[in-house]
Enzyme design. Sequence first.
Site, PDB file in Angstrom:
ATOM      1  N   TRP A 103      43.670  34.475  29.896  1.00 10.60           N
ATOM      2  CA  TRP A 103      42.273  34.122  29.622  1.00 10.60           C
ATOM      3  C   TRP A 103      41.988  34.112  28.130  1.00 10.60           C
ATOM      4  O   TRP A 103      41.250  33.260  27.633  1.00 10.60           O
ATOM      5  CB  TRP A 103      41.314  35.045  30.371  1.00 10.60           C
ATOM      6  CG  TRP A 103      41.484  34.944  31.852  1.00 10.60           C
ATOM      7  CD1 TRP A 103      41.905  35.923  32.699  1.00 10.60           C
ATOM      8  CD2 TRP A 103      41.275  33.779  32.682  1.00 10.60           C
ATOM      9  NE1 TRP A 103      41.973  35.443  33.989  1.00 10.60           N
ATOM     10  CE2 TRP A 103      41.589  34.146  34.005  1.00 10.60           C
ATOM     11  CE3 TRP A 103      40.858  32.471  32.423  1.00 10.60           C
ATOM     12  CZ2 TRP A 103      41.500  33.249  35.080  1.00 10.60           C
ATOM     13  CZ3 TRP A 103      40.766  31.579  33.491  1.00 10.60           C
ATOM     14  CH2 TRP A 103      41.081  31.964  34.790  1.00 10.60           C
ATOM     15  N   ASP A 172      34.663  38.637  26.519  1.00  6.03           N
ATOM     16  CA  ASP A 172      34.746  38.096  27.875  1.00  6.03           C
ATOM     17  C   ASP A 172      34.801  39.287  28.828  1.00  6.03           C
ATOM     18  O   ASP A 172      35.788  39.999  28.889  1.00  6.03           O
ATOM     19  CB  ASP A 172      36.010  37.230  27.994  1.00  6.03           C
ATOM     20  CG  ASP A 172      36.228  36.692  29.411  1.00  6.03           C
ATOM     21  OD1 ASP A 172      35.448  37.043  30.319  1.00  6.03           O
ATOM     22  OD2 ASP A 172      37.189  35.911  29.593  1.00  6.03           O
ATOM     23  N   LYS A 196      33.487  38.035  39.950  1.00 11.11           N
ATOM     24  CA  LYS A 196      34.400  39.173  40.048  1.00 11.11           C
ATOM     25  C   LYS A 196      33.640  40.474  40.279  1.00 11.11           C
ATOM     26  O   LYS A 196      33.710  41.040  41.345  1.00 11.11           O
ATOM     27  CB  LYS A 196      35.282  39.242  38.812  1.00 11.11           C
ATOM     28  CG  LYS A 196      36.440  38.261  38.953  1.00 11.11           C
ATOM     29  CD  LYS A 196      36.897  37.638  37.712  1.00 11.11           C
ATOM     30  CE  LYS A 196      37.879  36.517  38.050  1.00 11.11           C
ATOM     31  NZ  LYS A 196      38.087  35.628  36.921  1.00 11.11           N
TER      32      LYS A 196
END
Length: 361
Positions: A103, A172, A196
């Site tokens: 990511w 993030d 999530k």
Amino acid sequence: MTKRVYNFYAGPATLPLPVLKKAQEELLDFQETGMSLMELSHRSKPYDAMHKEASQLVRELMGLSDEYVVLWLQGGASSQFYMVPLNLQLKGKPMEYVNTGVWSKKAIKEAKFYGDVNVVASSEDKNFSYIPKDICFGDKAAFAHITGNNTIYGTEFHQWPKIPNDIPLACDMSSHIFDKVIDPKLFGVMYAGAQKNLGPAGVTLVIVRKDLLDRVPELTPTMQKWKTHAEKDSLFNTGPCWAVYICKLSLEYLKSIGGVPAIEKLNRKKATVLYDVLDKSGGFYKGHAEKESRSLMNVTFTLPTPELEEACVVEALKHDMVGLKGHRSVGGMRASLYNAMSLEGVQKLAEFLKVFQEKHA
Ligand SMILES: *Cc1c(COP(=O)(O)O)cnc(C)c1O
């Protein structure tokens, strides 16, 4: 009775049962409107009240001051990979990133479209099994960026890097937002795909310090400016109404059980239960992450052979535990223990793994 399994998927992921029940209860008639929230205008009063409440809960649970705006956007966390550099860039200044996995790399790739990127630290040398120590951002950077929890590898920042004065830190937080108490003042921007640790897929929570909203170049498409959404309280266009609503229910639920301090305590307990099984397995279960970098949210481990790993996933399914297959970048298994996963579920998995080892070691 509806049958519910223990869902260890990394995302979309398990949601608290009371949240789903509340949504079910209100599905056909949202607050006596005679309509589902899905059918309700985003300009209507009942929607507006709900929307404001969702943002207010974010503020309250995170302890945000008025210096921050709370945005509900679309396009996933992946869109923030370009919106962060687009909105925070400063001519002639580098953007500085820490590379802790897939990511991070995707975020770095997008930033490169906007200017020079320095990768100031990386854990790629050991397949991202740790969080780099002594991270040093330069004092000339436009901004700094980290990935707070690395969903695929199961590593998490437990100490935040020191940032030179006035350089905003973007984080993030897709797979760990609200998993532990943080000091929001350390961050300029926090963003998270909801699917999530917060709610359903379809909405991204973006929190921005207000003074950073004016950096965006004028010739930027309207929808790509945080400022556009900040000025209209995320109602510039039709937003992901339903997803915001489920986030609101999940935040309400988090508040009802004691907020972030309470869930942090529970998350630490859950993680300990599972990591203990790995640590006491005599090497049968090998954790991927180095101990001090271990994630509270995603526990990654391998077994002695791929055959055993497959057998373990299949056997777990028979015990109503799903989503345990690891990501291909690490292999093995991954158990995601997000806020909505119960201690009971983790204990069940821990017992199962012990028995599996006894049978197969
Ligand atoms: C899943 C994930 C993403 C991607 O999120 P999308 O909402 O699918 O774009 C980004 N960062 C992290 C840390 C993730 O776990």
